[in-house]
Scaffold this active site. Structure first.
Site, PDB file in Angstrom:
ATOM      1  N   SER A  23       0.793  -1.243   0.000  1.00 19.33           N
ATOM      2  CA  SER A  23       0.000   0.000   0.000  1.00 19.33           C
ATOM      3  C   SER A  23       0.825   1.293   0.000  1.00 19.33           C
ATOM      4  O   SER A  23       0.487   2.223  -0.742  1.00 19.33           O
ATOM      5  CB  SER A  23      -0.970  -0.008   1.173  1.00 19.33           C
ATOM      6  OG  SER A  23      -1.879  -1.066   1.019  1.00 19.33           O
ATOM      7  N   THR A  68      -4.798  -3.424   8.563  1.00 15.81           N
ATOM      8  CA  THR A  68      -4.679  -4.776   8.038  1.00 15.81           C
ATOM      9  C   THR A  68      -4.495  -5.761   9.180  1.00 15.81           C
ATOM     10  O   THR A  68      -4.632  -5.406  10.364  1.00 15.81           O
ATOM     11  CB  THR A  68      -3.582  -4.833   6.941  1.00 15.81           C
ATOM     12  OG1 THR A  68      -3.631  -6.129   6.334  1.00 15.81           O
ATOM     13  CG2 THR A  68      -2.185  -4.584   7.470  1.00 15.81           C
ATOM     14  N   LYS A  72      -8.286  -5.608  12.095  1.00 12.30           N
ATOM     15  CA  LYS A  72      -9.515  -5.122  11.448  1.00 12.30           C
ATOM     16  C   LYS A  72     -10.725  -5.123  12.396  1.00 12.30           C
ATOM     17  O   LYS A  72     -11.637  -4.334  12.224  1.00 12.30           O
ATOM     18  CB  LYS A  72      -9.826  -5.941  10.193  1.00 12.30           C
ATOM     19  CG  LYS A  72      -8.851  -5.645   9.059  1.00 12.30           C
ATOM     20  CD  LYS A  72      -9.209  -6.366   7.781  1.00 12.30           C
ATOM     21  CE  LYS A  72      -8.144  -6.118   6.729  1.00 12.30           C
ATOM     22  NZ  LYS A  72      -8.453  -6.748   5.449  1.00 12.30           N
ATOM     23  N   ASN A  93     -11.315  -1.628   7.558  1.00 18.27           N
ATOM     24  CA  ASN A  93      -9.974  -1.600   6.942  1.00 18.27           C
ATOM     25  C   ASN A  93      -9.534  -0.179   6.593  1.00 18.27           C
ATOM     26  O   ASN A  93      -8.437   0.012   6.083  1.00 18.27           O
ATOM     27  CB  ASN A  93      -9.888  -2.518   5.719  1.00 18.27           C
ATOM     28  CG  ASN A  93     -10.562  -1.904   4.516  1.00 18.27           C
ATOM     29  OD1 ASN A  93     -11.494  -1.122   4.659  1.00 18.27           O
ATOM     30  ND2 ASN A  93     -10.099  -2.245   3.337  1.00 18.27           N
ATOM     31  N   GLY A 133     -13.284 -20.751   3.136  1.00 17.83           N
ATOM     32  CA  GLY A 133     -12.762 -19.928   4.227  1.00 17.83           C
ATOM     33  C   GLY A 133     -13.891 -19.260   4.980  1.00 17.83           C
ATOM     34  O   GLY A 133     -15.000 -19.088   4.442  1.00 17.83           O
ATOM     35  N   ALA A 134     -13.617 -18.915   6.240  1.00 16.19           N
ATOM     36  CA  ALA A 134     -14.646 -18.261   7.061  1.00 16.19           C
ATOM     37  C   ALA A 134     -14.018 -17.212   7.978  1.00 16.19           C
ATOM     38  O   ALA A 134     -14.581 -16.863   9.009  1.00 16.19           O
ATOM     39  CB  ALA A 134     -15.401 -19.302   7.876  1.00 16.19           C
ATOM     40  N   GLY A 136     -11.877 -13.268   8.324  1.00 12.36           N
ATOM     41  CA  GLY A 136     -12.267 -11.889   8.039  1.00 12.36           C
ATOM     42  C   GLY A 136     -12.427 -11.621   6.550  1.00 12.36           C
ATOM     43  O   GLY A 136     -13.390 -10.972   6.126  1.00 12.36           O
ATOM     44  N   TYR A 229      -2.436 -12.785  -3.714  1.00 10.73           N
ATOM     45  CA  TYR A 229      -1.788 -12.212  -4.905  1.00 10.73           C
ATOM     46  C   TYR A 229      -0.280 -12.441  -4.910  1.00 10.73           C
ATOM     47  O   TYR A 229       0.418 -12.087  -5.850  1.00 10.73           O
ATOM     48  CB  TYR A 229      -2.126 -10.729  -5.071  1.00 10.73           C
ATOM     49  CG  TYR A 229      -1.829  -9.861  -3.875  1.00 10.73           C
ATOM     50  CD1 TYR A 229      -0.570  -9.321  -3.674  1.00 10.73           C
ATOM     51  CD2 TYR A 229      -2.829  -9.576  -2.955  1.00 10.73           C
ATOM     52  CE1 TYR A 229      -0.306  -8.521  -2.566  1.00 10.73           C
ATOM     53  CE2 TYR A 229      -2.573  -8.790  -1.843  1.00 10.73           C
ATOM     54  CZ  TYR A 229      -1.307  -8.260  -1.660  1.00 10.73           C
ATOM     55  OH  TYR A 229      -1.045  -7.483  -0.562  1.00 10.73           O
ATOM     56  N   GLY A 250      -5.671 -12.140  -6.330  1.00 17.31           N
ATOM     57  CA  GLY A 250      -6.127 -11.138  -5.372  1.00 17.31           C
ATOM     58  C   GLY A 250      -5.827  -9.692  -5.746  1.00 17.31           C
ATOM     59  O   GLY A 250      -6.241  -8.769  -5.032  1.00 17.31           O
TER      60      GLY A 250
HETATM   61  P1  ATR Z   1      -8.219 -13.421   7.172  1.00 20.20           P
HETATM   62  O1  ATR Z   1      -8.622 -12.253   8.001  1.00 20.20           O
HETATM   63  O2  ATR Z   1      -7.093 -13.133   6.227  1.00 20.20           O
HETATM   64  O3  ATR Z   1      -9.381 -14.081   6.498  1.00 20.20           O
HETATM   65  P2  ATR Z   1      -8.237 -15.430   9.236  1.00 20.20           P
HETATM   66  O4  ATR Z   1      -9.407 -14.785   9.876  1.00 20.20           O
HETATM   67  O5  ATR Z   1      -7.117 -15.922  10.101  1.00 20.20           O
HETATM   68  O6  ATR Z   1      -7.543 -14.479   8.182  1.00 20.20           O
HETATM   69  O7  ATR Z   1      -8.786 -16.655   8.334  1.00 20.20           O
HETATM   70  C1  ATR Z   1      -7.952 -17.561   7.684  1.00 20.20           C
HETATM   71  C2  ATR Z   1      -8.802 -18.582   6.920  1.00 20.20           C
HETATM   72  O8  ATR Z   1      -7.945 -19.535   6.298  1.00 20.20           O
HETATM   73  C3  ATR Z   1      -9.751 -19.382   7.805  1.00 20.20           C
HETATM   74  O9  ATR Z   1     -10.881 -19.744   7.058  1.00 20.20           O
HETATM   75  C4  ATR Z   1      -8.893 -20.620   8.133  1.00 20.20           C
HETATM   76  O10 ATR Z   1      -9.633 -21.762   8.498  1.00 20.20           O
HETATM   77  P3  ATR Z   1     -10.039 -22.013  10.076  1.00 20.20           P
HETATM   78  O11 ATR Z   1     -11.193 -21.091  10.340  1.00 20.20           O
HETATM   79  O12 ATR Z   1     -10.409 -23.434  10.132  1.00 20.20           O
HETATM   80  O13 ATR Z   1      -8.801 -21.659  10.861  1.00 20.20           O
HETATM   81  C5  ATR Z   1      -8.256 -20.848   6.789  1.00 20.20           C
HETATM   82  N1  ATR Z   1      -7.030 -21.651   6.897  1.00 20.20           N
HETATM   83  C6  ATR Z   1      -5.836 -21.261   7.395  1.00 20.20           C
HETATM   84  N2  ATR Z   1      -4.936 -22.274   7.310  1.00 20.20           N
HETATM   85  C7  ATR Z   1      -5.590 -23.333   6.764  1.00 20.20           C
HETATM   86  C8  ATR Z   1      -5.212 -24.665   6.397  1.00 20.20           C
HETATM   87  N3  ATR Z   1      -3.963 -25.116   6.589  1.00 20.20           N
HETATM   88  N4  ATR Z   1      -6.147 -25.453   5.821  1.00 20.20           N
HETATM   89  C9  ATR Z   1      -7.398 -25.009   5.610  1.00 20.20           C
HETATM   90  N5  ATR Z   1      -7.823 -23.757   5.913  1.00 20.20           N
HETATM   91  C10 ATR Z   1      -6.936 -22.934   6.489  1.00 20.20           C
END
Ligand code: ATR
Length: 280
Positions: A23, A68, A72, A93, A133-134, A136, A229, A250
């Site tokens: 950034s 970041t 957040k 953000n 993913g779930a 942020g 990215y 990304g």
């Molecule tokens: P961000 O804010 O960048 O989304 P985060 O909140 O830490 O970062 O989320 C990371 C995501 O990557 C989550 O969905 C995480 O899955 P969990 O909720 O089960 O932790 C996923 N993730 C990270 N490492 C992983 C792995 N080795 N295999 C599968 N999913 C992974």
């Protein structure tokens, strides 16, 4: 060369770590090109000092900051006001210092959608979507997709409980939301029938790894996106490309969120294409 004067408006980015951020280079380059009296600096914040860091924005004439990982959500209690979208998503953000009042925005949501429109000229209305993913980032993307009127949403995560909790936080949107464990075999059916599939996990960021065990479901008609990215093509994307799908990394989301943040900081709109060109 940037000339900092007594009148220069200061913008920054809070994060930890922060050395990797693109950034400062992006915003400073645009300030120079547009002859704007602004400077953008990286600010490494100790997590135990996040309150002091946020309050220092209004103790000074700083114009604002981007926020970041991992702050957040952590900045929210120290802000004076939240834009409705930031409030809904529960993540900020961008913070703007509006005459001593700190307002929190979330430009990731609309930034993601802007990237999709600009790169693929794709209307999301009615599409079936799968988000991996779930965390942020996944949450902001789900909001963006739902705001654009997608037809159905599936969320798959390593931890099913986190996917379920994200799903229930989105229940005010009246569309079906399914949740899956990433390793659930029935996820394959969802993936193969989806129009757009987005990897919002961090898998692929450090190791050359894929969030899914199989990519056999990919069809050429599908749109496949990764929010990573760096590297510019993750294993997830390159396997999808091999199957003929349209892929996007990304960078468009990064450009989209930066476009919106740039206009909050400076009051000037900058076309997406110009900003994206700066990212190389
Ligand atoms: P961000 O804010 O960048 O989304 P985060 O909140 O830490 O970062 O989320 C990371 C995501 O990557 C989550 O969905 C995480 O899955 P969990 O909720 O089960 O932790 C996923 N993730 C990270 N490492 C992983 C792995 N080795 N295999 C599968 N999913 C992974």
């Amino acid at each position: 060369m940037h000339r900092i004067k007594g009148t220069t408006q200061v913008v920054g980015i809070f994060g930890n770590p922060i050395h990797h951020t693109a950034s400062p280079k992006l915003h400073n380059s645009l300030y120079s090109k547009l002859n704007l009296d602004f400077v953008y600096i990286p600010l490494l914040v100790d997590p135990s000092q996040i309150e002091t860091a946020v309050l220092s924005i209004k103790a000074t004439t700083m114009r604002g900051v981007n926020v970041t990982v991992p702050f957040k959500e952590a900045v929210i209690p120290f802000l004076d006001d939240l834009h409705p979208l930031a409030e809904q998503v529960g993540a900020v953000n961008t913070i703007i210092n509006s005459s001593g009042r700190l307002i929190g925005y979330n430009t990731d949501v609309e930034g993601f959608c802007m990237g999709v429109f600009e790169e693929w000229s794709l209307s999301l209305n009615g599409l079936s979507c799968v988000v991996l993913g779930a965390g942020g980032a996944a949450k902001a993307i789900c909001y963006g997709l739902l705001k654009e009127g997608i037809g159905s949403l599936s969320i798959a995560n390593r931890s099913l409980a986190r996917a379920e909790s994200l799903g229930s936080s989105l229940s005010s949107f009246s569309i079906p939301i399914q949740t899956y464990d990433l390793e659930d075999s029935s996820l394959i059916e969802e993936l193969s029938s989806a129009d757009i599939i987005i990897n919002a996990t961090s898998v692929g960021l450090k190791e050359n790894d894929c969030p899914l065990q199989s990519m056999s479901w990919v069809r050429p008609e599908q749109y496949v996106c990764d929010i990573i990215y760096e590297p510019c093509e993750t294993q997830f994307l390159s396997l999808a490309k091999d199957k003929g799908a349209k892929i996007m990394n990304g960078i468009p989301m990064l450009a989209g969120q930066a476009c919106l943040a740039f206009s909050y900081f400076t009051g000037k709109n900058i076309p997406y294409t110009i900003l994206k060109k700066e990212l190389g």
